[in-house]
Design a protein around this motif. Structure first.
Motif, PDB file in Angstrom:
ATOM      1  N   LYS A   1       0.900  -1.316   0.000  1.00 26.11           N
ATOM      2  CA  LYS A   1      -0.062  -0.020   0.084  1.00 26.11           C
ATOM      3  C   LYS A   1       0.990   1.358   0.041  1.00 26.11           C
ATOM      4  O   LYS A   1       1.954   1.174   0.516  1.00 26.11           O
ATOM      5  CB  LYS A   1      -0.924   0.179   1.121  1.00 26.11           C
ATOM      6  CG  LYS A   1      -1.931  -1.038   1.275  1.00 26.11           C
ATOM      7  CD  LYS A   1      -3.030  -0.869   0.247  1.00 26.11           C
ATOM      8  CE  LYS A   1      -3.968  -1.834   0.216  1.00 26.11           C
ATOM      9  NZ  LYS A   1      -4.936  -1.875  -0.824  1.00 26.11           N
ATOM     10  N   THR A   2       0.341   2.376  -0.425  1.00 24.04           N
ATOM     11  CA  THR A   2       0.886   3.634  -0.291  1.00 24.04           C
ATOM     12  C   THR A   2       0.664   4.071   1.078  1.00 24.04           C
ATOM     13  O   THR A   2       0.116   3.443   1.727  1.00 24.04           O
ATOM     14  CB  THR A   2       0.356   4.777  -1.377  1.00 24.04           C
ATOM     15  OG1 THR A   2      -0.769   4.755  -1.073  1.00 24.04           O
ATOM     16  CG2 THR A   2       0.681   4.045  -2.983  1.00 24.04           C
ATOM     17  N   ASP A   3       1.343   5.276   1.393  1.00 21.69           N
ATOM     18  CA  ASP A   3       1.240   5.691   2.644  1.00 21.69           C
ATOM     19  C   ASP A   3      -0.379   6.014   2.994  1.00 21.69           C
ATOM     20  O   ASP A   3      -0.657   5.989   4.243  1.00 21.69           O
ATOM     21  CB  ASP A   3       2.097   7.126   2.839  1.00 21.69           C
ATOM     22  CG  ASP A   3       3.520   6.810   2.832  1.00 21.69           C
ATOM     23  OD1 ASP A   3       3.874   5.777   3.280  1.00 21.69           O
ATOM     24  OD2 ASP A   3       4.216   7.881   2.519  1.00 21.69           O
ATOM     25  N   ARG A   4      -1.105   6.507   2.353  1.00 27.12           N
ATOM     26  CA  ARG A   4      -2.531   6.702   2.416  1.00 27.12           C
ATOM     27  C   ARG A   4      -3.387   5.548   1.969  1.00 27.12           C
ATOM     28  O   ARG A   4      -4.506   5.837   1.931  1.00 27.12           O
ATOM     29  CB  ARG A   4      -2.944   7.989   1.884  1.00 27.12           C
ATOM     30  CG  ARG A   4      -2.003   9.349   2.278  1.00 27.12           C
ATOM     31  CD  ARG A   4      -2.533  10.384   1.700  1.00 27.12           C
ATOM     32  NE  ARG A   4      -2.498  10.459   0.254  1.00 27.12           N
ATOM     33  CZ  ARG A   4      -3.015  11.441  -0.524  1.00 27.12           C
ATOM     34  NH1 ARG A   4      -3.399  12.743  -0.128  1.00 27.12           N
ATOM     35  NH2 ARG A   4      -2.746  11.570  -1.749  1.00 27.12           N
TER      36      ARG A   4
ATOM     37  N   ARG B   1       4.112  -0.484   3.737  1.00 29.31           N
ATOM     38  CA  ARG B   1       3.875   0.801   2.850  1.00 29.31           C
ATOM     39  C   ARG B   1       5.436   1.106   2.619  1.00 29.31           C
ATOM     40  O   ARG B   1       5.446   2.719   2.243  1.00 29.31           O
ATOM     41  CB  ARG B   1       3.245   1.679   3.869  1.00 29.31           C
ATOM     42  CG  ARG B   1       1.852   1.336   4.228  1.00 29.31           C
ATOM     43  CD  ARG B   1       1.127   2.259   5.067  1.00 29.31           C
ATOM     44  NE  ARG B   1      -0.073   1.593   5.521  1.00 29.31           N
ATOM     45  CZ  ARG B   1      -1.317   1.805   4.808  1.00 29.31           C
ATOM     46  NH1 ARG B   1      -1.202   2.553   3.523  1.00 29.31           N
ATOM     47  NH2 ARG B   1      -2.402   1.432   5.119  1.00 29.31           N
ATOM     48  N   GLY B   2       6.464   0.439   2.755  1.00 31.05           N
ATOM     49  CA  GLY B   2       7.776   0.846   2.429  1.00 31.05           C
ATOM     50  C   GLY B   2       8.773  -0.343   2.764  1.00 31.05           C
ATOM     51  O   GLY B   2       8.390  -1.270   3.447  1.00 31.05           O
TER      52      GLY B   2
ATOM     53  N   ASP C   1       8.749  -1.475   6.493  1.00 22.92           N
ATOM     54  CA  ASP C   1       7.833  -2.529   6.879  1.00 22.92           C
ATOM     55  C   ASP C   1       7.890  -4.104   6.587  1.00 22.92           C
ATOM     56  O   ASP C   1       7.786  -4.932   7.407  1.00 22.92           O
ATOM     57  CB  ASP C   1       6.460  -2.094   6.504  1.00 22.92           C
ATOM     58  CG  ASP C   1       6.030  -0.828   6.735  1.00 22.92           C
ATOM     59  OD1 ASP C   1       6.096  -0.378   7.869  1.00 22.92           O
ATOM     60  OD2 ASP C   1       5.117  -0.226   6.095  1.00 22.92           O
TER      61      ASP C   1
END
Length: 66
Positions: free
Chosen positions: A21-24, A49-50, A53
């Motif tokens: 997922k992206t940050d949002r 998210r990165g 993680d």
């Protein structure tokens, strides 16, 4: 099927599922349920998210010097 994670694989002999997922980005209820069941059955499943993680999800933080 609905809710299946983006990345599926094997890590150290255990099934691995990573939902990217992206940050949002929002994790759907189906995705949450999939990861919950995956982990209950002995797999490794988490939302990433990165790269941090992923490092934490795999428990390999101690392998890096930064």
């Amino acid at each position: 099927p609905k809710g299946v994670s983006d990345i599926l694989g094997i890590y150290k002999g255990k099934p691995l599922a990573i939902e990217v997922k992206t940050d949002r980005g929002r994790v759907s209820d189906a995705q949450k349920d999939f990861l919950k069941r995956w982990n209950e059955e002995g797999g490794i499943g988490f939302v990433a998210r990165g790269v941090d993680d992923v490092i934490d999800g795999l428990g390999v933080r101690d392998r890096f010097l930064f």
